[in-house]
Design an enzyme around this catalytic site. Structure first.
Site, PDB file in Angstrom:
ATOM      1  N   GLY A 186      -1.959  -8.958 -47.680  1.00 43.50           N
ATOM      2  CA  GLY A 186      -1.604 -10.383 -47.650  1.00 43.50           C
ATOM      3  C   GLY A 186      -0.466 -10.642 -46.673  1.00 43.50           C
ATOM      4  O   GLY A 186       0.338 -11.556 -46.859  1.00 43.50           O
ATOM      5  N   GLN A 200       2.192 -16.568 -47.142  1.00 48.19           N
ATOM      6  CA  GLN A 200       3.534 -17.177 -47.175  1.00 48.19           C
ATOM      7  C   GLN A 200       4.632 -16.117 -47.353  1.00 48.19           C
ATOM      8  O   GLN A 200       5.568 -16.061 -46.575  1.00 48.19           O
ATOM      9  CB  GLN A 200       3.635 -18.207 -48.319  1.00 48.19           C
ATOM     10  CG  GLN A 200       4.972 -18.955 -48.316  1.00 48.19           C
ATOM     11  CD  GLN A 200       5.321 -19.615 -49.643  1.00 48.19           C
ATOM     12  OE1 GLN A 200       4.673 -19.376 -50.665  1.00 48.19           O
ATOM     13  NE2 GLN A 200       6.341 -20.441 -49.636  1.00 48.19           N
ATOM     14  N   TYR A 238      -5.508 -18.585 -62.689  1.00 48.35           N
ATOM     15  CA  TYR A 238      -4.400 -17.897 -62.020  1.00 48.35           C
ATOM     16  C   TYR A 238      -3.561 -17.131 -63.050  1.00 48.35           C
ATOM     17  O   TYR A 238      -3.266 -15.943 -62.889  1.00 48.35           O
ATOM     18  CB  TYR A 238      -3.549 -18.938 -61.294  1.00 48.35           C
ATOM     19  CG  TYR A 238      -2.375 -18.397 -60.528  1.00 48.35           C
ATOM     20  CD1 TYR A 238      -2.558 -17.642 -59.381  1.00 48.35           C
ATOM     21  CD2 TYR A 238      -1.061 -18.667 -60.940  1.00 48.35           C
ATOM     22  CE1 TYR A 238      -1.485 -17.162 -58.658  1.00 48.35           C
ATOM     23  CE2 TYR A 238       0.020 -18.193 -60.227  1.00 48.35           C
ATOM     24  CZ  TYR A 238      -0.186 -17.446 -59.087  1.00 48.35           C
ATOM     25  OH  TYR A 238       0.893 -16.976 -58.379  1.00 48.35           O
TER      26      TYR A 238
HETATM   27  N1  SER Z   1       3.749 -20.729 -56.353  1.00 47.63           N
HETATM   28  C1  SER Z   1       2.681 -20.292 -57.203  1.00 47.63           C
HETATM   29  C2  SER Z   1       1.669 -21.351 -57.414  1.00 47.63           C
HETATM   30  O1  SER Z   1       2.076 -22.487 -57.485  1.00 47.63           O
HETATM   31  C3  SER Z   1       3.213 -19.857 -58.523  1.00 47.63           C
HETATM   32  O2  SER Z   1       3.224 -18.491 -58.615  1.00 47.63           O
HETATM   33  O3  SER Z   1       0.528 -21.079 -57.556  1.00 47.63           O
END
Ligand code: SER
Length: 315
Positions: free
Chosen positions: A8, A12, A142
């Protein structure tokens, strides 16, 4: 001598972590692994770059073998809002990808850093001063992949002795590479729009408090944890780490102290709002502070000052 692979590496966090690791351990010793997105010239010219799709175990193993890698920073992941739109993809990348990395690490004796997230918590978690060890019943794909990932990393350490370590990152704010589809992205976009248009339409509502951190602290957390004395690590994977907690009104006020004309209105995204409501308002990161000396350098005011300075030049 460390030989590092960053998966990755075009993302970011990965894009900046790769450069920080190269500075620390030598350019040639840090392999940037990316997939689709074209890497920046800076990343390409400063050290080795390889196409690595973490869902392909042979591809991961080939790079680890080729460069005699001993440490993997596994940053390849799908963020929360994209994961809600593409849950199967999120499972494949976040779980199967991590499992592949752990298997390769087991075979080739690598240490592994894996970020978890505030997304690993859910609506039944105590959302204020969220403890290190607490209820984790996330309601997003997630979050499901992040909790599973934490457990998988614990398992690989206990069962196979793989040196797995990780932190639960809050929203990360940075000025180099944009985040790709997270719930906390607004806290990055707001600075770009403040510079460009002095106006921002926010997709989270006022009062949506979340933990946040400026990128230099996020990089420091990853590197310090991987360099920490393993004898002192009780929690090992998934340390709560945070630097600040704010809602859209508070970050807007901080920008307004530097750009008084800045205005913000709202167009709330219901999916992101629902996700944010189930995540901590502020985490207790005392375990990280005690076990490996975690301490952030940037608070909101220091971050705002730096973000606006850097972005004014860049844009
Ligand atoms: N920055 C991430 C998201 O918003 C959180 O781990 O998915």
């Amino acid at each position: 001598m460390k030989k590092i692979l960053v998966t990755g590496a075009v993302g970011q966090i990965g894009s900046e972590l790769t450069m920080a690791l190269r500075e620390r351990y030598g350019n040639e010793n840090v392999v940037a692994g990316g997939r689709k997105t074209r890497p920046s010239e800076k990343l390409l010219n400063s050290g080795p770059f390889e196409i690595v799709d973490c869902t392909d175990i042979d591809a991961v193993a080939a790079v680890v073998k080729k460069y005699k890698i001993d440490t993997i920073y596994h940053l390849a992941a799908i963020l929360s809002a994209v994961a809600e739109a593409h849950p199967v993809l999120a499972w494949n990348v976040n779980i199967n990808g991590l499992h592949n990395v752990l298997e390769v690490a087991r075979e080739y004796d690598c240490a592994v850093f894996t970020p978890s997230s505030i997304g690993a918590f859910g609506p039944t978690t105590p959302l204020d001063n969220t403890p290190q060890v607490t209820i984790q019943r996330p309601t997003t794909m997630y979050g499901v992949t992040k909790v599973s990932g934490e457990l998988l990393c614990d398992y690989y350490f206990k069962r196979f002795g793989v040196d797995t370590r990780g932190v639960r990152y809050p929203g990360i704010i940075s000025n180099e590479t944009l985040p790709g589809g997270g719930t906390t992205d607004y806290a990055v976009e707001i600075y770009y729009e403040a510079i460009r248009h002095k106006k921002y339409t926010c997709n989270l509502p006022a009062g949506a408090f979340l933990d946040m951190m400026y990128m230099p602290d996020a990089l420091k957390a990853a590197i310090d944890l991987m360099e920490a004395d393993p004898e002192k690590l009780i929690h090992r994977n998934a340390f709560n780490v945070t630097a600040m907690s704010f809602d859209p009104e508070i970050i807007a006020a901080s920008i307004r102290r530097q750009i008084p004309e800045f205005v913000m209105d709202y167009e709330v995204d219901p999916v992101k709002k629902a996700i944010a409501e189930t995540w901590p308002n502020s985490m207790d990161d005392s375990a990280a502070r005690e076990e490996w000396g975690w301490k952030p350098d940037y608070d909101l005011e220091a971050m705002t000052a730096d973000m606006l300075t850097v972005l004014s030049k860049k844009l």
